[in-house]
Design a protein around this motif. Structure first.
Motif, PDB file in Angstrom:
ATOM      1  N   ASP A  75     -13.854  -3.079  42.626  1.00  0.00           N
ATOM      2  CA  ASP A  75     -14.821  -2.830  43.695  1.00  0.00           C
ATOM      3  C   ASP A  75     -16.198  -2.527  43.119  1.00  0.00           C
ATOM      4  O   ASP A  75     -17.224  -2.946  43.666  1.00  0.00           O
ATOM      5  CB  ASP A  75     -14.358  -1.659  44.560  1.00  0.00           C
ATOM      6  CG  ASP A  75     -13.099  -1.968  45.345  1.00  0.00           C
ATOM      7  OD1 ASP A  75     -12.742  -3.163  45.444  1.00  0.00           O
ATOM      8  OD2 ASP A  75     -12.473  -1.019  45.860  1.00  0.00           O
ATOM      9  N   GLU A  76     -16.237  -1.781  42.025  1.00  0.00           N
ATOM     10  CA  GLU A  76     -17.505  -1.437  41.387  1.00  0.00           C
ATOM     11  C   GLU A  76     -18.221  -2.692  40.896  1.00  0.00           C
ATOM     12  O   GLU A  76     -19.443  -2.827  41.057  1.00  0.00           O
ATOM     13  CB  GLU A  76     -17.265  -0.484  40.219  1.00  0.00           C
ATOM     14  CG  GLU A  76     -18.547  -0.074  39.498  1.00  0.00           C
ATOM     15  CD  GLU A  76     -18.286   0.841  38.320  1.00  0.00           C
ATOM     16  OE1 GLU A  76     -19.267   1.318  37.721  1.00  0.00           O
ATOM     17  OE2 GLU A  76     -17.102   1.071  37.977  1.00  0.00           O
ATOM     18  N   GLU A  79     -19.693  -4.595  43.861  1.00  0.00           N
ATOM     19  CA  GLU A  79     -20.896  -3.933  44.358  1.00  0.00           C
ATOM     20  C   GLU A  79     -22.075  -4.161  43.410  1.00  0.00           C
ATOM     21  O   GLU A  79     -23.210  -4.413  43.853  1.00  0.00           O
ATOM     22  CB  GLU A  79     -20.643  -2.436  44.528  1.00  0.00           C
ATOM     23  CG  GLU A  79     -21.838  -1.664  45.079  1.00  0.00           C
ATOM     24  CD  GLU A  79     -22.297  -2.142  46.436  1.00  0.00           C
ATOM     25  OE1 GLU A  79     -23.505  -2.052  46.720  1.00  0.00           O
ATOM     26  OE2 GLU A  79     -21.450  -2.625  47.229  1.00  0.00           O
ATOM     27  N   GLU A  83     -25.692  -6.040  44.165  1.00  0.00           N
ATOM     28  CA  GLU A  83     -26.997  -5.457  43.881  1.00  0.00           C
ATOM     29  C   GLU A  83     -27.808  -6.349  42.937  1.00  0.00           C
ATOM     30  O   GLU A  83     -29.029  -6.482  43.086  1.00  0.00           O
ATOM     31  CB  GLU A  83     -26.837  -4.061  43.278  1.00  0.00           C
ATOM     32  CG  GLU A  83     -26.246  -3.041  44.232  1.00  0.00           C
ATOM     33  CD  GLU A  83     -27.119  -2.797  45.463  1.00  0.00           C
ATOM     34  OE1 GLU A  83     -28.352  -3.010  45.364  1.00  0.00           O
ATOM     35  OE2 GLU A  83     -26.571  -2.399  46.512  1.00  0.00           O
ATOM     36  N   ALA A 135     -18.873  -7.991  51.012  1.00  0.00           N
ATOM     37  CA  ALA A 135     -20.037  -7.407  50.346  1.00  0.00           C
ATOM     38  C   ALA A 135     -21.264  -8.299  50.471  1.00  0.00           C
ATOM     39  O   ALA A 135     -22.390  -7.813  50.643  1.00  0.00           O
ATOM     40  CB  ALA A 135     -19.717  -7.154  48.875  1.00  0.00           C
TER      41      ALA A 135
END
Length: 271
Positions: A75-76, A79, A83, A135
């Motif tokens: 998940d990190e 994300e 970004e 996302a």
């Protein structure tokens, strides 16, 4: 397509079909592209970007390629990838969910436990793909002509499998245990699950201008199953460029009549 250069984000693109899709987009006579090349390893994504930039962008083309690190099991990482892409562009015109894996042979060869293999298959091919799409939805919806592609498999059709078609020629003898085989049950089930993810995104985006498909690129000589391209070609697999050109055709609007379905090069695929 838009009059400006479309931004394409493709996962799993440092090798195999994904790499060939980027090559095909760069070779397009219709459109230049800004390709954000996603790879689990940033080093491999960077090396793929170098090769594509120096060897596969035609003279006069305005196309570009940039590496982005993304690991669908984290998940990190998803994300951070969002970004990173958001810092580069205000929109993603085409999201190609290409990253995936076939891990059945790992369990059959004793390299991985069966439950671990099944969980990895679903985490990579279904869960990670869905979460990445979620996302990136804001950037996708920022496009005036968003396209969302899920790379599935011809082996994922439940209807065809129930009728013994295709890829189901093996008929094990009666009794137990069955002979060791490579029927890729976890892979096939996860890709069938991916088709449902596509249908769910069709529902979620029903009031948005997103065109989406699940794409069965065909039996291709990639290293997806860890078998090797030469052996796969001897079994009838086609060159990955064939599948890559099909994906490019979808990006460029040639299958817009089949939005919301699972498609093959010459037809729609049965559920």
């Amino acid at each position: 397509m838009t009059t400006t250069i479309p931004t394409v984000f493709i996962t799993g693109a440092n090798a195999g079909l994904g790499f060939e899709v980027v090559k095909s987009l760069l070779a397009s006579s219709k459109q230049s592209y800004r390709v954000l090349l996603g790879g689990r390893s940033f080093e491999r994504a960077t090396e793929a970007t170098r090769i594509l930039t120096t060897e596969h962008i035609p003279s006069g083309s305005r196309s570009t390629v940039e590496p982005v690190q993304v690991d669908l099991s984290s998940d990190e990482s998803i994300e951070k990838a969002f970004e990173t892409v958001k810092s580069k562009t205000d929109r993603v015109d085409v999201l190609i969910n290409n990253a995936g894996g076939q891990f059945d042979s790992y369990a059959q060869d004793g390299k991985m436990g069966k439950r671990e293999m099944w969980n990895l298959s679903w985490d990579t091919n279904v869960t990670g793909t869905h979460l990445l799409t979620e996302a990136f939805a804001p950037l996708l919806l920022a496009s005036s002509e968003p396209r969302l592609l899920f790379i599935t498999s011809g082996t994922s059709s439940i209807e065809e499998a129930s009728r013994g078609l295709p890829y189901t020629a093996a008929k094990p003898p009666a009794g137990w245990p069955k002979p060791r085989s490579y029927e890729f049950t976890a892979y096939r089930a996860s890709k069938a699950g991916l088709n449902m993810v596509m249908v769910e995104w069709k529902r979620i985006f029903q009031n948005d201008p997103v065109k989406l498909w699940a794409i069965s690129p065909g039996f291709l000589a990639t290293n997806l199953a860890g078998v090797g391209s030469d052996k796969l070609k001897s079994m009838g697999a086609q060159d990955p460029t064939v599948g890559a050109e099909f994906v490019r055709d979808v990006v460029e609007g040639k299958r817009d009549a089949d939005v919301g379905t699972v498609i093959r090069r010459d037809a729609t695929q049965a559920w």
